[in-house]
Write a protein that holds these residues in place. Structure first.
Motif, PDB file in Angstrom:
ATOM      1  N   SER A 282      -8.074  10.886   2.493  1.00 36.11           N
ATOM      2  CA  SER A 282      -8.329   9.946   1.395  1.00 36.11           C
ATOM      3  C   SER A 282      -7.969   8.521   1.815  1.00 36.11           C
ATOM      4  CB  SER A 282      -7.517  10.343   0.155  1.00 36.11           C
ATOM      5  OG  SER A 282      -7.891  11.623  -0.299  1.00 36.11           O
ATOM      6  N   ARG A 283      -6.813   8.405   2.517  1.00 37.47           N
ATOM      7  CA  ARG A 283      -6.380   7.078   2.944  1.00 37.47           C
ATOM      8  C   ARG A 283      -7.340   6.499   3.979  1.00 37.47           C
ATOM      9  NH1 ARG A 283      -1.681   8.405   3.241  1.00 37.47           N
ATOM     10  NH2 ARG A 283      -1.624   9.182   5.383  1.00 37.47           N
ATOM     11  N   GLN A 284      -7.829   7.274   4.899  1.00 39.12           N
ATOM     12  CA  GLN A 284      -8.740   6.773   5.924  1.00 39.12           C
ATOM     13  C   GLN A 284     -10.089   6.401   5.329  1.00 39.12           C
ATOM     14  OE1 GLN A 284      -9.149   9.401   9.251  1.00 39.12           O
ATOM     15  NE2 GLN A 284     -10.531   8.027  10.383  1.00 39.12           N
ATOM     16  N   LEU A 285     -10.604   7.252   4.424  1.00 36.78           N
ATOM     17  CA  LEU A 285     -11.895   6.945   3.806  1.00 36.78           C
ATOM     18  C   LEU A 285     -11.788   5.733   2.869  1.00 36.78           C
ATOM     19  CD1 LEU A 285     -14.846   7.694   3.438  1.00 36.78           C
ATOM     20  CD2 LEU A 285     -14.150   9.333   1.653  1.00 36.78           C
ATOM     21  N   THR A 286     -10.669   5.605   2.180  1.00 35.67           N
ATOM     22  CA  THR A 286     -10.466   4.438   1.313  1.00 35.67           C
ATOM     23  C   THR A 286     -10.464   3.153   2.130  1.00 35.67           C
ATOM     24  OG1 THR A 286      -9.224   5.712  -0.319  1.00 35.67           O
ATOM     25  CG2 THR A 286      -8.860   3.332  -0.289  1.00 35.67           C
ATOM     26  N   GLY A 287      -9.835   3.182   3.305  1.00 39.55           N
ATOM     27  CA  GLY A 287      -9.852   1.998   4.161  1.00 39.55           C
ATOM     28  C   GLY A 287     -11.256   1.612   4.584  1.00 39.55           C
ATOM     29  N   ILE A 288     -12.075   2.625   4.905  1.00 36.72           N
ATOM     30  CA  ILE A 288     -13.464   2.342   5.294  1.00 36.72           C
ATOM     31  C   ILE A 288     -14.237   1.733   4.129  1.00 36.72           C
ATOM     32  CG2 ILE A 288     -15.630   3.410   5.987  1.00 36.72           C
ATOM     33  CD1 ILE A 288     -13.951   5.508   7.520  1.00 36.72           C
ATOM     34  N   LEU A 289     -14.100   2.316   2.943  1.00 33.95           N
ATOM     35  CA  LEU A 289     -14.837   1.816   1.780  1.00 33.95           C
ATOM     36  C   LEU A 289     -14.380   0.410   1.385  1.00 33.95           C
ATOM     37  CD1 LEU A 289     -14.892   5.053  -0.450  1.00 33.95           C
ATOM     38  CD2 LEU A 289     -16.722   4.141   1.001  1.00 33.95           C
ATOM     39  N   ARG A 290     -13.096   0.145   1.462  1.00 30.72           N
ATOM     40  CA  ARG A 290     -12.608  -1.188   1.100  1.00 30.72           C
ATOM     41  C   ARG A 290     -13.047  -2.249   2.116  1.00 30.72           C
ATOM     42  NH1 ARG A 290      -6.473   0.246  -1.140  1.00 30.72           N
ATOM     43  NH2 ARG A 290      -7.207   1.125  -3.143  1.00 30.72           N
ATOM     44  N   GLY A 291     -13.195  -1.840   3.364  1.00 28.37           N
ATOM     45  CA  GLY A 291     -13.737  -2.772   4.359  1.00 28.37           C
ATOM     46  C   GLY A 291     -15.166  -3.173   4.025  1.00 28.37           C
ATOM     47  N   HIS A 292     -15.978  -2.174   3.616  1.00 28.45           N
ATOM     48  CA  HIS A 292     -17.348  -2.491   3.196  1.00 28.45           C
ATOM     49  C   HIS A 292     -17.356  -3.345   1.928  1.00 28.45           C
ATOM     50  CE1 HIS A 292     -19.290  -0.169   6.238  1.00 28.45           C
ATOM     51  NE2 HIS A 292     -18.759   1.007   5.840  1.00 28.45           N
ATOM     52  N   ALA A 293     -16.421  -3.097   1.008  1.00 32.24           N
ATOM     53  CA  ALA A 293     -16.352  -3.892  -0.219  1.00 32.24           C
ATOM     54  C   ALA A 293     -16.049  -5.353   0.093  1.00 32.24           C
ATOM     55  CB  ALA A 293     -15.297  -3.312  -1.159  1.00 32.24           C
TER      56      ALA A 293
END
Length: 416
Positions: A282-293
């Motif tokens: 969850s933490r790794q995927l959240t980092g990826i999504l927030r980078g795109h945001a």
């Protein structure tokens, strides 16, 4: 008897009329000229056409000419002499009446002469403002076109992360691949990204057609505004209609710009992902999504609208609007001001000074009495008395020849 008979036979003649002086003739001529100018100016100010407007213009012009002539002549012939002998109220009334009448005629005449050009200038100025607004919206639309590649980049990256997770578990880091909760969560995010990218692409397809329509409407506006064949009263409703169409088209262009949709999607990405039982994933995927945001918000910031609404369509020109353009029509204003205001004031001042000078020649005014401090200063710097001064003083004490006023108003020694 013969003498009386001769006188009775003489023809009866009217006494010769007294000729007007040059200032009186000029006042009369300028009053007539003011009335004529006002007659030409009034039809441009009042609405309507035909004999009714012509009668109104003639009535106002006649009244204005009579008032100007009466006020200016009374101020010069009655007000100036009374002001000379000390009636301050006469001076105030004369100058105030000349100023009020002259200012009223100046405003009415100048406004009527430039009313039509000022109306056209207002329409052309609004056209320039409208052009600037459309250019701003077009620039924002072009910048909004960068949102689609950013949205596609999110979809491409999530698709790669999903395939990688299915193949080698690169996000979860456990197992040898396969479909699990992590891959299913990424798949949901991917579907949302592809949906948003599709909506952005559909909106972007309508922008070229809307832009071409706006350009065509702007061309029609400029053509009508700069036309010399169309009357300004006919231009106003036609240009108002085109202005409304342009603003409606820009609203459609704003709706076609996917700023709001992309902004909402960026907020959604910034929320991250929560995979039950998999905190590390969850933490790794959240980092990826927030980078795109963050990347998406950077693109959105450059495409956000700075002006929500276009410039208001101008109201019809009025007298106050014509005065705002007085510098643009300076020659007309200068000539009108000289005729209506400057010459009557100058004539009054010269007449007043002439009467004042004539009075001073007949009865000179007494010099102002010195103040006590001034007398003390004069005594301090007085030349000391020298021998022989008494004789010199006696020479100055000799009686001077008697002065009597001559019939022509000048002073001189009495004739013996």
């Amino acid at each position: 008897m013969s003498t009386n008979h001769d006188h009775a036979s003489d023809p009866i003649r009217l006494p010769p009329r007294r000729k007007q002086s040059a200032p009186q003739a000029i006042v009369l001529g300028l009053s007539v000229a003011s009335g004529c100018m006002l007659g030409f100016a009034v039809p441009a100010i009042i609405d309507g056409s035909g004999p009714v407007v012509a009668f109104k213009a003639a009535l106002l012009a006649s009244a204005g000419a009579l008032v100007a002539y009466g006020v200016n002549r009374l101020a010069v012939e009655r007000g100036a002499p009374l002001a000379t002998i000390g009636y301050t109220s006469a001076a105030v009334a004369s100058l105030a009446s000349i100023g009020v009448v002259g200012a009223g005629l100046f405003v009415a005449t100048f406004s009527g002469f430039v009313f039509k050009p000022v109306s056209e200038l207002k329409l052309e100025a609004h056209g320039a403002q409208l052009q600037a607004f459309v250019d701003q919206r077009a620039k924002a639309a072009a910048q909004a076109g960068r949102i689609l590649p950013a949205a596609n980049a999110v979809a491409v990256d999530l698709r790669g992360k999903r395939d990688c997770e299915i193949q080698v578990s690169c996000i979860s880091g456990s197992g040898g691949g396969g479909r699990g909760p992590v891959s299913r969560t990424i798949d949901e995010k991917l579907g949302r990204a592809e949906s948003v990218a599709l909506q952005i692409a559909n909106g972007g397809a309508a922008r070229p057609e809307i832009g071409a329509r706006i350009d065509r409407l702007l061309g029609q506006y400029q053509s009508i505004a700069q036309s010399n064949e169309t009357d300004v009263h006919e231009k106003w409703p036609a240009l108002r209609r085109i202005d409304s169409q342009i603003k409606q088209a820009t609203s459609e262009l704003d709706e076609a710009m996917p700023v709001a949709l992309a902004s909402a999607y960026a907020t959604e990405l910034a929320g991250g992902a929560d995979i039950p039982g998999r905190p590390d994933a969850s933490r790794q995927l959240t980092g990826i999504l927030r980078g795109h945001a963050a990347s998406l918000k950077t693109v959105i910031a450059s495409a956000e609208a700075k002006a929500a609404r276009g410039p208001d369509f101008p109201s019809k020109a009025g007298v106050s609007d014509t005065l705002n353009y007085i510098g643009h029509f300076a020659p007309i204003a200068a000539i009108t001001g000289v005729v209506e205001l400057v010459f009557p004031l100058v004539l009054w001042i010269y007449t007043f000074l002439t009467f004042r000078w004539a009075g001073d020649r007949i009865s000179p005014r007494e010099p102002a009495r010195l103040h006590e401090d001034d007398e003390a200063v004069l005594k301090l710097f007085a030349r000391p008395e020298l021998p022989g001064d008494a004789a010199a003083d006696d020479s100055f004490k000799r009686p001077s020849p008697k002065i009597t006023p001559r019939s022509n108003g000048f002073h001189g020694p009495a004739q013996r």
